[in-house]
Scaffold this motif. Structure first.
Motif, PDB file in Angstrom:
ATOM      1  N   ASN A 193       0.958  -1.111  -0.235  1.00  0.00           N
ATOM      2  CA  ASN A 193      -0.224   0.114  -0.234  1.00  0.00           C
ATOM      3  C   ASN A 193       0.925   1.246   0.021  1.00  0.00           C
ATOM      4  O   ASN A 193       1.520   1.564   0.896  1.00  0.00           O
ATOM      5  CB  ASN A 193      -0.862   0.071   1.179  1.00  0.00           C
ATOM      6  CG  ASN A 193      -2.002   1.031   1.185  1.00  0.00           C
ATOM      7  OD1 ASN A 193      -1.948   2.068   0.401  1.00  0.00           O
ATOM      8  ND2 ASN A 193      -2.705   1.507   2.329  1.00  0.00           N
ATOM      9  N   GLY A 194       1.147   1.652  -1.312  1.00  0.00           N
ATOM     10  CA  GLY A 194       1.904   3.112  -1.417  1.00  0.00           C
ATOM     11  C   GLY A 194       3.591   2.847  -0.845  1.00  0.00           C
ATOM     12  O   GLY A 194       3.836   1.551  -1.614  1.00  0.00           O
ATOM     13  N   ASP A 195       3.914   3.381  -0.108  1.00  0.00           N
ATOM     14  CA  ASP A 195       5.427   3.341   0.229  1.00  0.00           C
ATOM     15  C   ASP A 195       5.546   2.157   1.189  1.00  0.00           C
ATOM     16  O   ASP A 195       6.700   1.841   1.562  1.00  0.00           O
ATOM     17  CB  ASP A 195       6.146   4.439   0.438  1.00  0.00           C
ATOM     18  CG  ASP A 195       6.099   5.267  -0.579  1.00  0.00           C
ATOM     19  OD1 ASP A 195       6.259   5.012  -1.832  1.00  0.00           O
ATOM     20  OD2 ASP A 195       6.096   6.838  -0.160  1.00  0.00           O
ATOM     21  N   ARG A 196       4.415   1.702   1.714  1.00  0.00           N
ATOM     22  CA  ARG A 196       4.753   0.714   3.005  1.00  0.00           C
ATOM     23  C   ARG A 196       5.188  -0.715   2.616  1.00  0.00           C
ATOM     24  O   ARG A 196       6.123  -1.157   3.328  1.00  0.00           O
ATOM     25  CB  ARG A 196       3.145   0.507   3.308  1.00  0.00           C
ATOM     26  CG  ARG A 196       3.197  -0.229   4.842  1.00  0.00           C
ATOM     27  CD  ARG A 196       1.928  -0.749   5.067  1.00  0.00           C
ATOM     28  NE  ARG A 196       1.080  -1.832   4.237  1.00  0.00           N
ATOM     29  CZ  ARG A 196       0.224  -2.350   4.356  1.00  0.00           C
ATOM     30  NH1 ARG A 196      -0.675  -1.839   5.300  1.00  0.00           N
ATOM     31  NH2 ARG A 196      -0.481  -3.268   3.688  1.00  0.00           N
ATOM     32  N   GLY A 197       4.994  -0.956   1.268  1.00  0.00           N
ATOM     33  CA  GLY A 197       5.631  -2.392   0.909  1.00  0.00           C
ATOM     34  C   GLY A 197       4.885  -3.434   1.671  1.00  0.00           C
ATOM     35  O   GLY A 197       3.654  -3.180   2.173  1.00  0.00           O
ATOM     36  N   ILE A 198       5.139  -4.778   1.352  1.00  0.00           N
ATOM     37  CA  ILE A 198       4.595  -5.983   1.951  1.00  0.00           C
ATOM     38  C   ILE A 198       4.738  -5.956   3.510  1.00  0.00           C
ATOM     39  O   ILE A 198       5.855  -5.884   4.127  1.00  0.00           O
ATOM     40  CB  ILE A 198       5.046  -7.168   1.182  1.00  0.00           C
ATOM     41  CG1 ILE A 198       4.498  -6.993  -0.287  1.00  0.00           C
ATOM     42  CG2 ILE A 198       4.480  -8.236   1.828  1.00  0.00           C
ATOM     43  CD1 ILE A 198       5.391  -8.137  -0.997  1.00  0.00           C
ATOM     44  N   VAL A 199       3.536  -6.496   4.184  1.00  0.00           N
ATOM     45  CA  VAL A 199       3.708  -6.583   5.486  1.00  0.00           C
ATOM     46  C   VAL A 199       3.132  -7.743   5.959  1.00  0.00           C
ATOM     47  O   VAL A 199       2.111  -8.340   5.619  1.00  0.00           O
ATOM     48  CB  VAL A 199       2.873  -5.369   6.288  1.00  0.00           C
ATOM     49  CG1 VAL A 199       2.633  -5.681   7.750  1.00  0.00           C
ATOM     50  CG2 VAL A 199       3.411  -4.024   5.968  1.00  0.00           C
ATOM     51  N   TYR A 200       3.815  -8.685   6.847  1.00  0.00           N
ATOM     52  CA  TYR A 200       3.509  -9.890   7.516  1.00  0.00           C
ATOM     53  C   TYR A 200       2.846  -9.837   8.899  1.00  0.00           C
ATOM     54  O   TYR A 200       3.453  -8.952   9.701  1.00  0.00           O
ATOM     55  CB  TYR A 200       4.626 -10.871   7.449  1.00  0.00           C
ATOM     56  CG  TYR A 200       5.504 -11.124   6.218  1.00  0.00           C
ATOM     57  CD1 TYR A 200       4.802 -11.148   4.951  1.00  0.00           C
ATOM     58  CD2 TYR A 200       6.707 -11.250   6.378  1.00  0.00           C
ATOM     59  CE1 TYR A 200       5.508 -11.440   3.919  1.00  0.00           C
ATOM     60  CE2 TYR A 200       7.587 -11.472   5.302  1.00  0.00           C
ATOM     61  CZ  TYR A 200       6.926 -11.644   3.869  1.00  0.00           C
ATOM     62  OH  TYR A 200       7.840 -11.807   3.022  1.00  0.00           O
ATOM     63  N   LYS A 201       1.977 -10.596   9.187  1.00  0.00           N
ATOM     64  CA  LYS A 201       1.244 -10.441  10.594  1.00  0.00           C
ATOM     65  C   LYS A 201       1.369 -12.019  10.872  1.00  0.00           C
ATOM     66  O   LYS A 201       0.699 -12.738  10.163  1.00  0.00           O
ATOM     67  CB  LYS A 201       0.035  -9.934  10.675  1.00  0.00           C
ATOM     68  CG  LYS A 201      -0.657 -10.097  12.195  1.00  0.00           C
ATOM     69  CD  LYS A 201      -1.903  -9.412  12.058  1.00  0.00           C
ATOM     70  CE  LYS A 201      -2.082  -7.847  11.959  1.00  0.00           C
ATOM     71  NZ  LYS A 201      -3.583  -7.378  12.150  1.00  0.00           N
ATOM     72  N   VAL A 202       1.931 -12.341  11.984  1.00  0.00           N
ATOM     73  CA  VAL A 202       1.927 -13.677  12.314  1.00  0.00           C
ATOM     74  C   VAL A 202       1.648 -13.986  13.740  1.00  0.00           C
ATOM     75  O   VAL A 202       1.753 -13.091  14.651  1.00  0.00           O
ATOM     76  CB  VAL A 202       3.672 -14.078  12.401  1.00  0.00           C
ATOM     77  CG1 VAL A 202       3.920 -15.741  12.715  1.00  0.00           C
ATOM     78  CG2 VAL A 202       4.247 -14.059  11.041  1.00  0.00           C
TER      79      VAL A 202
END
Length: 282
Positions: A193-202
């Motif tokens: 999302n925009g400049d956020r890049g990919i995010v993982y939640k574990v």
């Protein structure tokens, strides 16, 4: 012949020496030793290696054009010497790092990852199973069976959900000490999302034996967050989240990774005492 009476002072001295030796031996036993920093480093080390394994698997799918590229494309971190063999009729892929090579981000891998699959990486219902053949990440030997199942896409929050298990897992350090692991995790991979890049939640937990041979139990109390921008900078420590670590006969240890900041700092609380440490890089 009469025996000489025992001197009470000598008796006390002998008993004292015996008790001292017994205590010294007990203190030297693995179960009597506990170090919060070491326990935290072990867990972070293991998790970062498992995250690396999953990223390498995805990179293999991307290179082979079998990862639904239009949905999510990860920036791969593979060395030039890696050899990826693709066997579509067997639904199998072998990722071979040979005698070893270092990636652009400084991760050294050697040996093989053997990947079997039922479908494309991002396709709901696909099951991807990874095993290892003399496989090492930064001199840590990895063993076990890693299974990743795609459980679909959440349209509202824009993430893919994966159920991940590790059976007969083991990480062995260069000094031949090792940590075993059986784990059950759920990973949400959020679209960029925009400049956020990919995010993982574990989410989830694990159990096994630590390097001292003690049983441990891990529970994720607050989701662990991994951010692509941190990983790109070489930081594989979660950017946020809280772990609970329990070892029999020890007080529960709480590990807090902070609030989405790219650093190596964690806060550890045990027995009412809190300290902040900086973890070493792998």
């Amino acid at each position: 012949m009469k025996s000489a009476p025992l001197n009470p002072i000598k008796v006390l001295a002998i008993v004292g020496l015996f008790l001292f030796a017994s205590c010294e031996k007990e203190d030297a036993m693995p179960s009597a030793q506990f170090n919060e920093t070491e326990e935290t480093s072990q867990e972070v080390d293991l998790n970062s290696v498992m995250e690396d394994v999953d990223e390498v698997t995805l990179s293999g799918f991307q290179r082979s054009g079998f990862a639904n590229r239009t949905l999510v494309s990860m920036e791969e971190d593979l060395c030039e010497k890696v050899n990826i063999e693709w066997f579509p009729n067997l639904k199998k892929m072998i990722i071979d790092f040979g005698a070893g090579c270092t990636s652009p981000r400084g991760v050294t891998r050697k040996g093989k990852m053997i990947v079997t699959y039922t479908g494309r990486y991002w396709t709901p219902g696909s099951v991807i199973t990874t095993t290892f053949e003399n496989f090492y990440v930064n001199d840590r030997k990895i063993e076990g069976i890693r299974v990743v199942k795609n459980e679909g896409f959440n349209e509202r929050e824009k993430f893919f959900s994966f159920r991940i298990t590790m059976e007969r897992g083991k990480i062995t350090w260069p000094d031949r000490t090792f940590r075993t692991v059986e784990s059950r995790h759920v990973r949400h991979i959020f679209l960029p999302n925009g400049d956020r890049g990919i995010v993982y939640k574990v989410l989830g937990g694990s159990k096994g034996k630590n390097r001292m041979g003690n049983d441990y139990l891990i529970e994720i109390k607050s989701p662990l967050i991994y951010m692509e921008r941190c990983i790109r900078s070489g930081i594989r420590v979660p950017s946020a989240g809280i772990l609970s670590l329990k070892i029999p006969s020890r007080e529960e240890m709480i590990i807090d990774f902070g609030r989405e900041v790219c650093n190596m700092e964690v806060t550890i609380t045990r027995g009412g005492e809190t300290k902040t440490i900086t973890l070493p890089r792998s």
